[in-house]
Motif scaffolding. Structure first.
Motif, mmCIF file in Angstrom:
data_model
loop_
_atom_site.group_PDB
_atom_site.id
_atom_site.type_symbol
_atom_site.label_atom_id
_atom_site.label_comp_id
_atom_site.label_asym_id
_atom_site.label_seq_id
_atom_site.Cartn_x
_atom_site.Cartn_y
_atom_site.Cartn_z
ATOM 1 N N GLU A 135 7.545 -1.199 -32.145
ATOM 2 C CA GLU A 135 6.531 -0.299 -32.694
ATOM 3 C C GLU A 135 6.273 -0.610 -34.165
ATOM 4 N N SER A 139 2.645 -1.894 -35.531
ATOM 5 C CA SER A 139 1.906 -1.162 -36.557
ATOM 6 C C SER A 139 1.481 -2.070 -37.697
ATOM 7 N N LEU A 157 2.026 -0.441 -27.732
ATOM 8 C CA LEU A 157 1.409 0.848 -27.982
ATOM 9 C C LEU A 157 -0.112 0.828 -27.873
#
Length: 510
Positions: A135, A139, A157
């Protein structure tokens, strides 16, 4: 008794020193502490501990952190406590709020930590931790306009369009290996000799209980039995006839001792005075005698659930067929690898066919990433007809040549694809080598069945932490050499020998 810790984690700035100073935020132990989800699994750790009775137990962060430090540094239990005592960063890693010059716990507590933290709990922490790493990577990459078609972290994600099913992405690598236990190489003669000596100790303990009522102690002929054992054990080359003769003698000595134990029990000796370890040893010795007698009478070399160690009766011989080590003695495990991270999927003390784990491993990948892999890279034993058909139904390409007679002319594209698949599959072999050479998977020092499984699971968790740290260090090197054109050749050399993810990171930052 267990007292739950506060939900607010300790920050490096709030760590108290007896002198002026503070912890560095870029220290490796501070970085690792921020990656592990300590608070999310504290309730599961404390479920089996009483809240009201007993002395206060050590918190989950201290227990798991100590096991990680031991595996990361490759040291003993006593040295782990000494290192924590001397290093404030290690004290912060295990959750202490201030520096202390005293031992946080006794070295024997690490045994209890391995008993309380199961392998399943460690695997859950490992999966949650890796997802957190992915994650963080996704990002950072989401800020860029271009998307990487082969990157897994970018798709963890990223939501799919409404009404469209997720496509297969990523490469899943599967393989199995063995984690040898800390035992000497087992032989039938040596095993019977150890069993005989254990029965002699048991006879001594039982005789002490009823020596006032029993006129004469049973004769065990221990000196003659040891002499018969050494007569063959010290020879460099032993014929089959001499070895069978020595085994027959040890079986006779062991049979006599077991009959004496039954007589002492009938005479009034109590097994209730034995410790759990002594009683377990008596049961193991009786089973070893049964197995070895059957092997001797039937002239066989194998038997089901064969015991190869008296102290660790759960260890089984695992036939691997490797060069130099056709048989290993330990736990067999199946693992999966993608994006450089390794997961422990199946562990067993009995031998099993790893091809049966392919479906469950692929489904675990889907539960983790919400989609099936684009390709599965395995060796020949996984490529069964059933597994091929199962993967084909889900649009998964399985590596290796198809079934049937190979074609006369193979195109260059297929040769290149086969070579690429083998190179990709080599990564999990490298992970096994790292776990056995750099970490403790090459020899598991834990003695119990469940503690050994916990130690094996800790190895995979620490190896994933080390992988993440190596990528962070690679990014630092790229930023350091970015504005130095005279070192461009060195960057190119590192790029050539780096993994795919490291190559992508070097390309993005250069």
């Amino acid at each position: 008794m267990y007292r739950k810790q506060g939900q607010n984690p300790i920050s490096p700035e709030n760590f108290e020193f007896p002198f002026s100073g503070k912890l560095s935020s870029d220290n490796r132990w501070v970085v690792l502490a921020s990656l592990i989800p300590w608070a999310e699994f504290e309730d599961e750790y404390s479920d089996e501990l009483s809240i009201e009775m007993g002395a206060p137990a050590k918190p989950f962060r201290m227990a798991l952190g100590a096991l990680i430090i031991k595996e990361k540094l490759g040291i003993s239990d006593r040295e782990t406590v000494e290192q924590i005592k001397d290093n404030p960063y290690l004290q912060y890693f295990i959750g202490m709020s201030s520096y202390s010059n005293e031992n946080p716990f006794d070295s024997s507590m690490l045994v209890h930590f391995r008993e309380r933290i199961s392998a399943d709990l460690v695997n859950k922490v490992n999966q949650k931790m890796v997802k957190k790493m992915l994650e963080a990577t996704s990002s950072q990459e989401s800020e860029k306009k271009t998307e990487d078609a082969y990157g897994l972290a970018n798709a963890v994600l990223s939501p799919e369009k409404e009404g469209s099913s997720p496509k297969n992405r990523g490469k899943l690598i599967l393989d199995a290996t063995c984690a040898p236990g800390d035992i000497s190489y087992p032989t039938d003669l040596n095993l019977l000799n150890q069993a005989r000596k254990q029965t002699e100790r048991i006879i001594d303990l039982l005789y002490e209980q009823i020596k006032r009522t029993l006129e004469k102690k049973p004769r065990t002929y221990r000196e003659i039995a040891r002499k018969d054992y050494l007569e063959v054990a010290k020879k460099r080359r032993v014929s089959q006839k001499d070895r069978r003769k020595a085994i027959r003698k040890q079986l006779q000595y062991l049979k006599r001792n077991l009959s004496y134990i039954d007589q002492l029990i009938l005479a009034g000796a109590f097994l209730e005075n034995f410790t759990n370890r002594q009683y377990k040893m008596l049961l193991v010795v009786a089973e070893v005698y049964r197995q070895q007698l059957w092997l001797y009478e039937n002239k066989k070399q194998s038997i089901d659930d064969r015991i190869v160690s008296l102290n660790q009766p759960h260890i089984r011989p695992i036939i691997r067929g490797k060069a130099g080590k056709p048989v290993e003695f330990g736990a067999k495990l199946s693992a999966s690898c993608f994006e450089g991270y390794v997961f422990l999927d199946h562990i067993s003390w009995d031998n099993f066919n790893e091809s049966g784990d392919l479906k469950s491993q692929v489904e675990a990948f889907k539960n983790f990433t919400d989609y099936y892999p684009e390709s599965v890279h395995v060796d020949k034993i996984y490529r069964t007809r059933e597994n091929r058909a199962w993967c084909k139904e889900r649009g998964i390409r399985i590596s290796g040549s198809p079934l049937g007679r190979p074609p006369a002319n193979v195109s260059k594209e297929k040769k290149k694809q086969a070579l690429s698949d083998e190179r990709i599959r080599n990564s999990i072999e490298g992970k096994f080598g790292q776990a056995k050479r750099r970490f403790s998977l090459g020899r598991v020092m834990a003695k119990l069945s469940h503690t050994s499984q916990t130690a094996i699971a800790i190895t995979f968790l620490v190896m994933n932490l080390s992988t993440h740290l190596s990528w962070v260090f690679c990014a630092f090197l790229c930023l350091f050499f970015k504005n130095r054109p005279f070192l461009e050749i060195g960057i190119i050399e590192r790029y050539a020998f780096a993994s795919y993810r490291q190559q992508k990171l070097i390309f993005d930052l250069a």
